[in-house]
Design an enzyme around this catalytic site. Sequence first.
Site, mmCIF file in Angstrom:
data_model
loop_
_atom_site.group_PDB
_atom_site.id
_atom_site.type_symbol
_atom_site.label_atom_id
_atom_site.label_comp_id
_atom_site.label_asym_id
_atom_site.label_seq_id
_atom_site.Cartn_x
_atom_site.Cartn_y
_atom_site.Cartn_z
ATOM 1 N N ARG A 27 0.813 -1.214 0.000
ATOM 2 C CA ARG A 27 0.000 0.000 0.000
ATOM 3 C C ARG A 27 0.846 1.264 0.000
ATOM 4 N NH1 ARG A 27 -5.449 -0.962 2.075
ATOM 5 N NH2 ARG A 27 -5.547 1.273 2.177
ATOM 6 N N LYS A 486 -0.455 -0.395 -18.283
ATOM 7 C CA LYS A 486 0.334 -1.474 -17.663
ATOM 8 C C LYS A 486 1.807 -1.251 -17.932
ATOM 9 C CE LYS A 486 -1.683 -2.872 -15.300
ATOM 10 N NZ LYS A 486 -3.036 -2.434 -15.202
ATOM 11 N N GLU A 489 3.272 1.906 -16.004
ATOM 12 C CA GLU A 489 3.351 1.891 -14.537
ATOM 13 C C GLU A 489 4.364 0.889 -14.009
ATOM 14 O OE1 GLU A 489 -0.294 1.128 -12.347
ATOM 15 O OE2 GLU A 489 -0.922 -0.389 -13.765
#
Length: 605
Positions: A27, A486, A489
């Site tokens: 996270r 995709k 990143e």
Amino acid sequence: MCGIVAYVGSQDAAPILLEGLQRLEYRGYDSAGLAVVNAKSLRTRKVKGRVADLAAVVPARFKGGSGIGHTRWATHGVPSDVNAHPHLDQEQRIAVVHNGIIENADELRRRLEADGIVFESETDSEVLSHLIGSTVKETDTLEEAVRRALKSVVGTYGIAVVDSHRPGEIVVARNGSPIVLGIGEKEMFAASDVAALIRYTRQVVHLEDGELAVLKADGFNTFTSDARETAKEPFTVDWEAGHYDNGGYEHYLLKEISEQPDTVARTLRGRLDDRFHIAHLGGLNMDPRESRSFRRVKIIGCGSAYYSGQIGAQLIEELARIPADAEPASEFRYRSPVVEADTLYIAISQSGETYDTLAAVQELKRKGGRVLGIVNTVGSAIARECDGGVYLHAGPEVSVASTKAFTSTAVAFALIALHLGRVRDLSPADGRRICDGLRKLPEQIKEILTQEEHIRTLAMKYADAPGMMFVGRVRGYPVAREGAQKLKEISYVHAEAYPASELKHGPLALISPELPTVAIVPDDELLDKNLTTLGEIRAREGRILMVGHRTAEAADDCIVVPKNETELDPILLTIPLQIFAYHAAVALGRDVDRPRNLAKSVTVE
Ligand code: AGP
């Protein structure tokens, strides 16, 4: 964004906090810290770096039966030891971990500094420990001190607080950033994500915005911000600890790509009706009359969720013939949207906690809009806020880049489109065609996965390009956008997606041997138009990697995927692009599961 974990019980808190933080590392991960309380003393450790770096500085005898931990993703202040959480008050009595953003932090800081308080960090979060620290002396309970302190705070928070004068007690509070409680045997947990709790308990309770909870080893109490006690029903999470393991794969991303035959099958399970060739989606909470009443569909989500929404809009227009479009939730929420009674709003979120999407849903609800959610995380804030919806059942997605949630969302849209279509004008024959096509998907995904080696070779061939163009027409365009997303990143290769039809109107100027194009070319009614575009790129010496249902002379390289029904083809066309991005990122030595500057769940604005 950041991760919070808290524990109170008869075991030592530190190892449990470290294990929880490891589970939350996806996270947010530029620094980490923890604080434990033992016999009225507070001990903290915090470091810039990963949880492993924190574990290395926590002594073996770091005793204490209650504690809080945090992984940070910097918003205010650089990643550093001092800016890492927990933050303490001046007397080093209170420790606080915080997710979210305190909007009036500067003003609060000035006020506290005027009272003689000296700040250590550059963070907005430190105001919380000082506010609580200066209130706790005047109150009978920690909960009261936290509640009073939060009254002067403007912004979003999920917090966990310990007080060295009250060992065996933790207070947590939520406003815009998730907090979930875990109920154990004579021990209690709290975290920003069930991933941190699942090893210890599957009995959880989600806090609502504005709620606080007091945790002790023998249970918990929850309160509203004006001190009224609330009653909460625990529910059992159906994800297991094993779902969070990498299953022997080198990266979670590859594991999650490979899981897609199963995850797609799970999204479909029990939802196709062979008698009427319709989808059963009990969670929509709509009878056929209501389903027929909508004249428009508006889809919102962020990032890849938004791109899957574009596939969804196309499916709904084609199968149900209802005008539909998708928009980034992060834009929608700020432009004072016109909300209409005969529009069906659909919010998409894997995590169910993306703040921009949640805020957009809340704005819609405030204006009386009917909102459905397509969500992966059961019981998450967005799922709770919506009037109904479809759970993906894709299992936890750990890697920052979304893959299996993306395909499952597209499948969920196919189910919604089938449902809306069959209560309108979609014929039983077309309904059957779509049902059959959906059933074929898991096996066809398996077929695509067998091409991994071929796609890896192509990824290595193209990975050193300074950038890549992705193009697609109509159904292929959202696929191109997701393919570019995709690649950029996880490999940090600049990637731009354009409708193939727009190429001539500007971006064709970029085409050269240095900028290869990935072209999405399904066998549909636009095939000839797409092949013409390939010719135009070729004429400018552009290299072409074509993803479609056949090979073409104009392309340098091709990836051929199995054909399904035309409307469902985008789901399959996406998968080679995930594998391509993965292997390009590996070839470039990137941190595939934890790309720089990104976090899995964006719980801040
Ligand atoms: C996907 O690869 C991205 N990491 C990101 O765009 C993501 O899809 C977006 O932040 C939305 O997340 P959500 O589905 O959890 O709401």
